[in-house]
Design a protein around this motif. Sequence first.
Motif, PDB file in Angstrom:
ATOM      1  N   ILE A 179       0.831  -1.206   0.000  1.00  0.00           N
ATOM      2  CA  ILE A 179       0.000   0.000   0.000  1.00  0.00           C
ATOM      3  C   ILE A 179       0.866   1.258   0.000  1.00  0.00           C
ATOM      4  CG2 ILE A 179      -2.020  -1.097   1.019  1.00  0.00           C
ATOM      5  CD1 ILE A 179      -1.169  -0.019   3.723  1.00  0.00           C
ATOM      6  N   THR A 180       2.112   1.138   0.431  1.00  0.00           N
ATOM      7  CA  THR A 180       3.160   2.142   0.238  1.00  0.00           C
ATOM      8  C   THR A 180       4.425   1.353  -0.066  1.00  0.00           C
ATOM      9  OG1 THR A 180       4.018   2.258   2.514  1.00  0.00           O
ATOM     10  CG2 THR A 180       2.049   3.589   2.011  1.00  0.00           C
ATOM     11  N   PRO A 181       5.506   1.995  -0.544  1.00  0.00           N
ATOM     12  CA  PRO A 181       6.727   1.234  -0.829  1.00  0.00           C
ATOM     13  C   PRO A 181       7.247   0.426   0.351  1.00  0.00           C
ATOM     14  CG  PRO A 181       6.862   3.404  -1.832  1.00  0.00           C
ATOM     15  CD  PRO A 181       5.613   3.405  -1.005  1.00  0.00           C
ATOM     16  N   GLY A 182       7.015   0.882   1.579  1.00  0.00           N
ATOM     17  CA  GLY A 182       7.550   0.167   2.739  1.00  0.00           C
ATOM     18  C   GLY A 182       6.514  -0.499   3.612  1.00  0.00           C
ATOM     19  N   THR A 183       5.251  -0.526   3.183  1.00  0.00           N
ATOM     20  CA  THR A 183       4.170  -1.112   3.982  1.00  0.00           C
ATOM     21  C   THR A 183       3.313  -2.015   3.116  1.00  0.00           C
ATOM     22  OG1 THR A 183       4.092   0.881   5.362  1.00  0.00           O
ATOM     23  CG2 THR A 183       2.215  -0.615   5.487  1.00  0.00           C
ATOM     24  N   ARG A 184       3.075  -3.237   3.599  1.00  0.00           N
ATOM     25  CA  ARG A 184       2.247  -4.191   2.862  1.00  0.00           C
ATOM     26  C   ARG A 184       1.213  -4.805   3.788  1.00  0.00           C
ATOM     27  NH1 ARG A 184       7.536  -3.682   3.390  1.00  0.00           N
ATOM     28  NH2 ARG A 184       8.633  -3.358   1.436  1.00  0.00           N
ATOM     29  N   LEU A 185       0.003  -4.975   3.278  1.00  0.00           N
ATOM     30  CA  LEU A 185      -1.005  -5.769   3.971  1.00  0.00           C
ATOM     31  C   LEU A 185      -0.825  -7.223   3.569  1.00  0.00           C
ATOM     32  CD1 LEU A 185      -4.223  -3.587   3.558  1.00  0.00           C
ATOM     33  CD2 LEU A 185      -2.800  -3.835   5.596  1.00  0.00           C
ATOM     34  N   ALA A 186      -1.028  -8.125   4.522  1.00  0.00           N
ATOM     35  CA  ALA A 186      -0.863  -9.554   4.233  1.00  0.00           C
ATOM     36  C   ALA A 186      -2.023 -10.334   4.842  1.00  0.00           C
ATOM     37  CB  ALA A 186       0.464 -10.060   4.787  1.00  0.00           C
ATOM     38  N   LEU A 187      -2.794 -10.993   3.991  1.00  0.00           N
ATOM     39  CA  LEU A 187      -3.883 -11.860   4.437  1.00  0.00           C
ATOM     40  C   LEU A 187      -3.344 -13.281   4.524  1.00  0.00           C
ATOM     41  CD1 LEU A 187      -6.936 -12.069   5.085  1.00  0.00           C
ATOM     42  CD2 LEU A 187      -7.298 -12.575   2.661  1.00  0.00           C
ATOM     43  N   ASN A 188      -3.532 -13.935   5.676  1.00  0.00           N
ATOM     44  CA  ASN A 188      -2.951 -15.255   5.943  1.00  0.00           C
ATOM     45  C   ASN A 188      -4.016 -16.289   6.255  1.00  0.00           C
ATOM     46  OD1 ASN A 188       0.272 -14.888   6.690  1.00  0.00           O
ATOM     47  ND2 ASN A 188      -0.921 -13.044   7.056  1.00  0.00           N
ATOM     48  N   LEU A 189      -3.799 -17.509   5.788  1.00  0.00           N
ATOM     49  CA  LEU A 189      -4.557 -18.687   6.205  1.00  0.00           C
ATOM     50  C   LEU A 189      -3.540 -19.712   6.681  1.00  0.00           C
ATOM     51  CD1 LEU A 189      -7.093 -20.476   6.469  1.00  0.00           C
ATOM     52  CD2 LEU A 189      -6.754 -21.129   4.066  1.00  0.00           C
ATOM     53  N   ASN A 190      -3.579 -20.051   7.986  1.00  0.00           N
ATOM     54  CA  ASN A 190      -2.563 -20.907   8.581  1.00  0.00           C
ATOM     55  C   ASN A 190      -3.178 -22.094   9.310  1.00  0.00           C
ATOM     56  OD1 ASN A 190      -0.511 -19.038   7.865  1.00  0.00           O
ATOM     57  ND2 ASN A 190      -0.937 -17.828   9.697  1.00  0.00           N
ATOM     58  N   TYR A 191      -2.410 -23.182   9.366  1.00  0.00           N
ATOM     59  CA  TYR A 191      -2.749 -24.301  10.237  1.00  0.00           C
ATOM     60  C   TYR A 191      -1.573 -24.525  11.182  1.00  0.00           C
ATOM     61  CZ  TYR A 191      -3.537 -28.903  12.151  1.00  0.00           C
ATOM     62  OH  TYR A 191      -3.693 -29.945  13.030  1.00  0.00           O
ATOM     63  N   ALA A 192      -1.849 -24.536  12.479  1.00  0.00           N
ATOM     64  CA  ALA A 192      -0.813 -24.756  13.488  1.00  0.00           C
ATOM     65  C   ALA A 192      -1.121 -26.014  14.288  1.00  0.00           C
ATOM     66  CB  ALA A 192      -0.709 -23.554  14.426  1.00  0.00           C
ATOM     67  N   SER A 193      -0.085 -26.799  14.566  1.00  0.00           N
ATOM     68  CA  SER A 193      -0.212 -27.989  15.401  1.00  0.00           C
ATOM     69  C   SER A 193       0.755 -27.856  16.569  1.00  0.00           C
ATOM     70  CB  SER A 193       0.104 -29.246  14.590  1.00  0.00           C
ATOM     71  OG  SER A 193       0.052 -30.406  15.411  1.00  0.00           O
ATOM     72  N   ARG A 194       0.267 -28.114  17.784  1.00  0.00           N
ATOM     73  CA  ARG A 194       1.101 -28.028  18.974  1.00  0.00           C
ATOM     74  C   ARG A 194       0.976 -29.307  19.789  1.00  0.00           C
ATOM     75  NH1 ARG A 194      -1.295 -22.932  18.158  1.00  0.00           N
ATOM     76  NH2 ARG A 194       0.186 -21.191  18.084  1.00  0.00           N
ATOM     77  N   SER A 195       2.098 -29.891  20.147  1.00  0.00           N
ATOM     78  CA  SER A 195       2.144 -31.081  20.985  1.00  0.00           C
ATOM     79  C   SER A 195       2.750 -30.691  22.326  1.00  0.00           C
ATOM     80  CB  SER A 195       2.971 -32.178  20.309  1.00  0.00           C
ATOM     81  OG  SER A 195       3.040 -33.331  21.115  1.00  0.00           O
ATOM     82  N   ILE A 196       1.924 -30.728  23.390  1.00  0.00           N
ATOM     83  CA  ILE A 196       2.334 -30.223  24.697  1.00  0.00           C
ATOM     84  C   ILE A 196       1.887 -31.204  25.776  1.00  0.00           C
ATOM     85  CG2 ILE A 196       2.194 -28.305  26.318  1.00  0.00           C
ATOM     86  CD1 ILE A 196       1.262 -26.556  23.932  1.00  0.00           C
ATOM     87  N   GLU A 197       2.834 -31.706  26.551  1.00  0.00           N
ATOM     88  CA  GLU A 197       2.544 -32.604  27.673  1.00  0.00           C
ATOM     89  C   GLU A 197       1.666 -33.777  27.263  1.00  0.00           C
ATOM     90  OE1 GLU A 197       1.096 -30.564  31.110  1.00  0.00           O
ATOM     91  OE2 GLU A 197       2.862 -29.272  31.280  1.00  0.00           O
ATOM     92  N   GLY A 198       1.905 -34.330  26.089  1.00  0.00           N
ATOM     93  CA  GLY A 198       1.168 -35.498  25.635  1.00  0.00           C
ATOM     94  C   GLY A 198      -0.166 -35.200  24.989  1.00  0.00           C
ATOM     95  N   ASP A 199      -0.567 -33.920  24.942  1.00  0.00           N
ATOM     96  CA  ASP A 199      -1.819 -33.520  24.293  1.00  0.00           C
ATOM     97  C   ASP A 199      -1.503 -32.769  23.005  1.00  0.00           C
ATOM     98  OD1 ASP A 199      -3.578 -34.523  26.287  1.00  0.00           O
ATOM     99  OD2 ASP A 199      -3.131 -32.775  27.542  1.00  0.00           O
ATOM    100  N   ASN A 200      -2.468 -32.784  22.075  1.00  0.00           N
ATOM    101  CA  ASN A 200      -2.285 -32.118  20.792  1.00  0.00           C
ATOM    102  C   ASN A 200      -3.390 -31.106  20.546  1.00  0.00           C
ATOM    103  OD1 ASN A 200       0.066 -33.586  19.505  1.00  0.00           O
ATOM    104  ND2 ASN A 200      -1.279 -35.327  19.971  1.00  0.00           N
TER     105      ASN A 200
END
Length: 212
Positions: A179-200
């Motif tokens: 939107i300017t030379p030094g600024t960009r908008l970014a639309l994200n679609l993410n999938y995160a997986s976390r394994s903590i203390e035996g749970d997911n």
Amino acid sequence: GLAEFRPLSMEPGRKNMNSIRIFFVASLLFLGLGVRCEAAENQLEKWYTYWGLGISNIKHPEPFNGLLNLLEVFPGVTRTQLNIDLLGFYKPVNTKMMAGFVVNGAADRTEVEGEGSMQVNLYTYAASVQYFPKEIGKGLFCRGDFGIASANVSIDDEDQGSSDSGLGLLVGIGYAHPITPGTRLALNLNYASRSIEGDNWGTVGISLGGLF
């Protein structure tokens, strides 16, 4: 593990996520208006910082996940699930790829009118890579994070304890628009997986961020 936490004994209430939906729809409209306009010149930087905020859909370990899904259908219950990227710092590897560090978080807050609240926070402190087929900061991109994950639970905004460290992985795609030379908008679609203390935990997140 942290899946042993249970919601407070509360009377049913009414759920309401209108504020989150309004925020996100407004963000999409803003991005859509920007994409229809001619893109600004995209200035390649020596380093970048990234921050993002949006909504998420968190799948907790069972039976905790089922209990939360059941609780939110009662009147008077408000459930808010957020996705956030903090402290993202990246260094270009070449004109199409950058590598660095980012904190990805997800929050699941359940409030019952007149009774109390419970919130589960998930974090991944990760090494991160973003690849742009065209050039950094412009057009489609993909992202991969890998790092240390942790979880925290609070009841009525009082900390009930944090987990031991686990492992976290995130993969995603997105679209960046200058939107300017030094600024960009970014639309994200993410999938995160976390394994903590035996749970997911699995989290699908959609967010709108800024790449500076």
